[in-house]
Every structure is written in C-alpha cells, then in structure tokens.
Design an enzyme around this catalytic site. Structure first.
Site, PDB file in Angstrom:
ATOM      1  N   LEU A 197      -1.366   4.135  -3.867  1.00 42.99           N
ATOM      2  CA  LEU A 197      -2.490   4.400  -4.841  1.00 42.99           C
ATOM      3  C   LEU A 197      -2.554   3.220  -5.706  1.00 42.99           C
ATOM      4  CD1 LEU A 197      -1.306   7.922  -6.006  1.00 42.99           C
ATOM      5  CD2 LEU A 197      -3.063   7.467  -4.546  1.00 42.99           C
ATOM      6  N   HIS A 198      -3.747   3.005  -5.704  1.00 45.99           N
ATOM      7  CA  HIS A 198      -3.824   1.788  -6.793  1.00 45.99           C
ATOM      8  C   HIS A 198      -5.430   1.557  -7.689  1.00 45.99           C
ATOM      9  CE1 HIS A 198      -6.822  -0.952  -4.649  1.00 45.99           C
ATOM     10  NE2 HIS A 198      -6.287  -0.231  -3.524  1.00 45.99           N
ATOM     11  N   ARG A 199      -6.384   2.386  -7.063  1.00 48.27           N
ATOM     12  CA  ARG A 199      -7.533   2.474  -7.540  1.00 48.27           C
ATOM     13  C   ARG A 199      -7.579   2.599  -9.347  1.00 48.27           C
ATOM     14  NH1 ARG A 199      -9.638   1.128  -3.210  1.00 48.27           N
ATOM     15  NH2 ARG A 199     -10.567  -0.826  -4.182  1.00 48.27           N
ATOM     16  N   ASP A 274      -5.711   5.816  -1.825  1.00 46.47           N
ATOM     17  CA  ASP A 274      -7.087   5.572  -2.180  1.00 46.47           C
ATOM     18  C   ASP A 274      -7.592   4.518  -1.712  1.00 46.47           C
ATOM     19  OD1 ASP A 274      -5.503   3.924  -4.034  1.00 46.47           O
ATOM     20  OD2 ASP A 274      -6.227   5.040  -5.799  1.00 46.47           O
TER      21      ASP A 274
END
Ligand code: UDP
Length: 358
Positions: A197-199, A274
């Site tokens: 996850l990083h958005r 994501d």
C-alpha cells in the site's frame, strides 16, 4: 521526428522497472540511450536496488535534486534537467509521477520530442495527483505508447495531438526477462496474503489505515507486508504501527528488492494492493496471481474485466471475504497487458519514425 539519442527520465521504482526493458530494446537496436534519475525515490531500497539489480545497458546519471516536497522536487527537476539534455535528444517518460510531469514540460519547452510510456490510463479520480500528471503529459507527448486498446480509446476521445500506438505494458517484459533469476530468491512462505500500500489518497487517511489494521488483525491467513516508507510514516503518525507489529501472523518487511518482490508475488495466495504496477505484473503468465485492488477506482480496468483482479473498498469485512473465497479469480485468456515483448515494439516504432524523418 529525428533524434540522435533517447533519454529515459525516471524517478520512482515502477519507472525503473518499466523503463529497463526499453533501454535493453533500444540499445539492442543500436540507438544511443541514457537514463537520468530525478531522485524522487533516492533510498537504497526504493532506487539503488533497481539500478543495481537490473543491469542497465546504458549510462545512468542522477540529477542533483535534493528536495522532498512535491513542488520543490518539481522545481528542481525543471531547473536541472535542461543542462543534461542535448539538441538531438528524444525524452521518454513512463507513468504518472511528479518526475514524469516535470520532465515532460522540460521536453516541451525545449522542443524535444517526447514519448510517454503507459499513455492513456485514466482513473477519473481527480483526488489522485497521478491522474492529473498523466493527463497533462498525454496532451503534450509526440509518441504515446498505450498498453491496451482500452487506454488508447481515452486518448482518441480526448483528441490528443500526438501519435498513439498500442504496445502492451513493458512491466510484462520485465517479468519475462527476470523470472529465471527467481530460482535463487529465498521463499518467504506459502499461502500468504501479500500486502502493498502506498497511494496518497489511501494511506493519508486514518480511516483507511484503520480498516487495513482491522483486516490484518482479523484474518487467520499469514500476511507478508513489505511496507512503503510513506505508509510506515502514516501508520506511525496514526499510532497504528504497534497494532500490526505485534501480530505473529503478519510479517512486516522493508520494501523488497525487485527480484525478491516478484518471488513474493509468485508464491502468494492472493495480493492486496493499491499499486498500479502490481495489478499489471500479477497478470504475467509466469506469475498469474489474484489481486484485490484496495481502491475505489482503478485505471487498470482491463485486468478487472478479464477477472484477474477485483476492486475492494477499504472495508475489513469485505477484504476478509475476498481473500478467503477466491472464486472471483477466473482469469480469462492471456494478460490484457500484452505478450511481454512491448519494448521491442516500441524500439521498432521509434526507429521506424526516425528512418521516415531522415
Ligand atoms: N515492488 C518492489 N518491491 C516492493 C513492492 C513493489 O520491487 O516491495 C515493485 C513491483 O514489482 C512493481 C513496482 O515496484 O514493479 C510497483 O511500484 P509501486 O507499487 O511503488 O508504484 P505504482 O506501480 O503504484 O506506481
């Protein structure tokens, strides 16, 4: 349009992964190539490993950019990049980052031909900075390499002035070229949920992070979670880090190097992510793993339509259902993102265009 050299400008790990096959194909076709990194990602785990693990067949130089903040980064790329470009250069960018937009504007202002790899993707989610970047780049690019007909249709609808080509996505070339090297990569386990996850529009929301933590705490499946630096910062700031670090079935890791990550994808039961690139590379015939896309929308619609992946809103119960019962994973046909030879197609198109201009 004539050019003497192709300058690949990239700043983040997916850009390195996806530009690398193009560097190989262009060098193989006898085209002079250089890679300029913008320092958008500059740590060992997010940049150096991709420059070292992937053998670059060309000169690699870093712009002297030191900013962290988006606008400062943008300003520094605008300031420094022109000094690195020669009159006969074609600039190629990949994707939708701040580096892409800045390098595109430099090419445009200096009247250098501009090629955009992964053109035409649209999420229609204007909360995403990436959506703005990719749209602006597409409207000033001369060569637009769209992964699928679906993406090319957006470009035609928007009447972009450049030349549009459907070539697939070079992320599959990268998997094909590196999969044999995974035999040496250590196995991190079996039957686990791989989480990335990083958005910004996700991890900057405490409500989103809480649902992820609720999911991790309630699943009985083993989980492997290589944590992006931004996500770690946000989990710590929200005082949620300790709620996942004390779970024996969740392995929190530093971001993995590319080969270790591909091996982690190959051995996963299912991926919750994501990431854009992960949605694509999981469809590669060598990997072919189910992907739960933890977002409200995706620009990688062809993977959803072909039932390689499924969209999931950030809700722990919904996520639990999707990682437990994988009956939704019924991939139709081969990857929607091409055959793993996209970079060769791009090299042929660019050298063909060069011959026509001569
Ligand atoms: N990746 C990696 N290590 C990790 C997570 C991802 O090497 O721990 C690679 C992955 O193989 C893919 C790319 O990074 O090719 C995706 O990058 P990211 O998710 O950061 O960005 P996005 O694709 O969403 O723009």
């Amino acid at each position: 349009m004539a050019f003497d050299r192709v300058v690949l400008v990239g700043g983040t790990r997916p850009e390195f992964v996806k530009l690398h096959p193009v560097a190989l194909a262009l060098c193989g076709a006898g085209v002079p190539v250089a890679l300029l990194t913008t320092n958008q990602h500059r740590s060992s785990a997010m940049r150096d490993t991709f420059l070292e693990q992937l053998a670059w067949p060309c000169a690699v130089e870093a712009l002297p950019v030191s900013a962290q903040d988006t606008l400062q980064l943008f300003a520094e790329i605008l300031t420094h990049l022109p000094r690195y470009l020669r009159p006969g250069d074609l600039v190629m960018v990949e994707g939708d980052t701040t580096s892409v937009l800045a390098a595109s504007l430099v090419a445009n202002k200096l009247r250098r031909p501009l090629a955009h790899l992964e053109a035409g993707l649209r999420s229609y989610d204007l909360r995403m900075p990436e959506e703005h970047n990719r749209r602006m780049c597409d409207h000033i690019a001369d060569y637009l390499f769209a992964p699928t007909e679906f993406d090319a249709a957006h470009l035609r609808d928007e009447k972009v002035p450049g030349n549009v080509f459907v070539v697939g996505n070079t992320v599959l070339d990268a998997v094909r070229q590196n999969v044999a090297r995974l035999d040496d990569a250590p196995k991190i386990g079996e039957g686990y949920v791989l989480v990335t996850l990083h958005r910004q529009e996700n991890v900057d929301q405490v409500g989103f992070l809480r649902e992820v933590v609720r999911f991790l705490r309630s699943t009985s499946l083993p989980c492997v979670f290589p944590v992006h630096p931004r996500t770690r910062d946000k989990l710590e700031a929200a005082a949620l880090w300790s709620s996942v670090s004390d779970l024996s079935h969740v392995r929190l890791l530093e971001p993995l190097d590319y080969l270790a990550f591909l091996a982690a994808v190959r051995d996963a039961r299912v991926i919750v992510t994501d990431s854009g690139g992960v949605q694509e590379e999981a469809t590669a015939p060598e990997l072919r793993r189910p992907v739960v896309v933890l977002r409200h929308s995706t620009e990688r619609v062809p993977a959803i339509e072909a039932r390689y992946s499924v969209l999931a809103p950030p809700n722990a119960e919904k996520l639990l259902g999707l990682v437990t019962d994988l009956s939704w994973f019924q991939p139709k046909g081969s990857s929607p993102f091409g055959d793993g030879y996209s970079a060769d197609a791009i090299a042929r198109l660019l050298t063909g265009a060069q011959r026509l201009a001569a």
